[in-house]
Write an enzyme that holds these catalytic residues in place. Structure first.
Site, mmCIF file in Angstrom:
data_model
loop_
_atom_site.group_PDB
_atom_site.id
_atom_site.type_symbol
_atom_site.label_atom_id
_atom_site.label_comp_id
_atom_site.label_asym_id
_atom_site.label_seq_id
_atom_site.Cartn_x
_atom_site.Cartn_y
_atom_site.Cartn_z
ATOM 1 C CG HIS A 284 -0.300 5.495 -42.097
ATOM 2 N ND1 HIS A 284 0.267 6.543 -42.779
ATOM 3 C CD2 HIS A 284 0.002 5.693 -40.785
ATOM 4 C CE1 HIS A 284 0.881 7.353 -41.901
ATOM 5 N NE2 HIS A 284 0.737 6.854 -40.696
ATOM 6 C CB CYS B 31 -20.209 -5.835 -41.695
ATOM 7 S SG CYS B 31 -19.502 -7.411 -41.189
ATOM 8 C CG ASN C 276 11.114 13.953 -49.393
ATOM 9 O OD1 ASN C 276 10.314 13.177 -49.919
ATOM 10 N ND2 ASN C 276 10.747 15.133 -48.946
ATOM 11 N N GLY D 294 12.251 17.947 -51.742
ATOM 12 C CA GLY D 294 11.629 18.979 -50.909
ATOM 13 C C GLY D 294 11.936 18.816 -49.438
HETATM 14 ZN ZN LIG Z 1 -19.082 -6.813 -38.958
#
Ligand SMILES: [Zn+2]
Length: 291
Positions: A127, A186, A252, A254
């Site tokens: 991600h 930007c 994990n 749960g």
């Molecule tokens: Zn840019």
């Protein structure tokens, strides 16, 4: 959380040790449960449901200036601690697995870079990474830390604010006039800047998925650590592993979405389970650090 769920039973740990020893090339998939020990909250409860309001979607971020201002104002506060988070025992244990040559790849759903900070080198950030900002127009990338200084310079009146940490470097700022928060565009092209992470409702880049799939094909088992797999981008790899008849183990706290696909499930604190599994991992299996 009871002590029973915190500390795995001896039989569970033995089963995890056996699983690691029996499958020398592990496809490791990690999630938010790895980083809660570093002070980064997660989104899901023990049943895999939302603990809090779901994160901002890409559509809302692009479509609405106030949503962007709100996102970055909360991020201005959240980044101070998120950017300083340090790896914990889970990250260290997984780095050690890699050093021993047991890891085909580590695919993480986390955006915090803590696996790399702990020494894991063969990592795919499914991600993306929150420590990078990218331009939606020209795709230029720049460090989040520099962007933080730009946000601070433009919004000095926001610097005194504090709030509780929320997942993904967010903080629970509410009830403020977010429209007055200024966000730089930007520097190269004037386009919209976005953290270099896959937002909720956004697709993971195809090339990244294919790279991970190639590693899964080369692995002989899958180890899930600290993920409920509720998000399809991670769950798809459990399904692919099951289709390829590769066994899947999960550590994990749960429920996970893939519970019916697992050959081994350990409901325990990740660092504790991995540490204890290491203690009993056969010595002869170690020392493959040149791999
Ligand atoms: Zn840019």
């Amino acid at each position: 959380m009871t002590p029973d769920t915190l500390s795995p039973e001896r039989t569970d740990v033995a089963a995890l040790t056996d699983f690691i020893a029996a499958h020398p090339r592990l496809f490791v998939l990690t999630g938010a449960g790895c980083s809660t020990g570093s002070g980064i909250p997660d989104y899901r409860d023990l049943d895999g449901g939302w603990k809090r309001r779901p994160p901002v979607t890409l559509q809302a971020f692009i479509g609405d200036a106030t949503t962007r201002s709100r996102y970055w104002a909360r991020s201005l506060v959240g980044w101070r601690r998120f950017g300083r988070a340090r790896p914990n025992g889970t990250h260290a244990a997984l780095a050690r697995l890699e050093a021993e040559g047991r890891v085909e790849v580590l695919l993480t759903q986390n955006v915090d870079g803590l696996h790399q900070a702990a020494g894991s080198a063969n990592v795919i950030d499914l991600h993306g990474r929150l420590d990078t900002v990218c331009c939606l127009a020209c795709e230029a990338r720049s460090p989040r830390e520099a962007f933080q200084r730009a946000l601070e310079a433009l919004n000095p009146q926001w610097l005194a604010l504090d709030a509780l940490d929320a997942p993904d470097g967010d903080a629970d700022l509410e009830g403020l006039d977010f429209a007055s928060f200024r966000v730089p565009d930007c520097g190269s092209c004037g386009g919209l800047l976005k953290p270099d992470v896959v937002f909720f409702g956004e697709n993971v880049p195809r090339e990244r998925i294919e790279r991970a799939e190639a590693h899964l094909a080369a692995a002989d088992a899958m180890l899930v650590v600290g993920s409920s797999l509720m998000v399809f981008s991670g769950y798809r790899f459990a399904r692919a592993a099951a289709r390829a008849h590769k066994p899947i183990a999960a550590v994990n706290l749960g429920r996970t979405r893939a519970d019916d696909l697992l050959s081994l499930k350990i409901e325990a604190d990740c660092a504790d389970a991995l540490d204890r599994a290491f203690l009993t991992l056969p010595q002869r299996e170690r020392g493959n650090s040149s791999a």
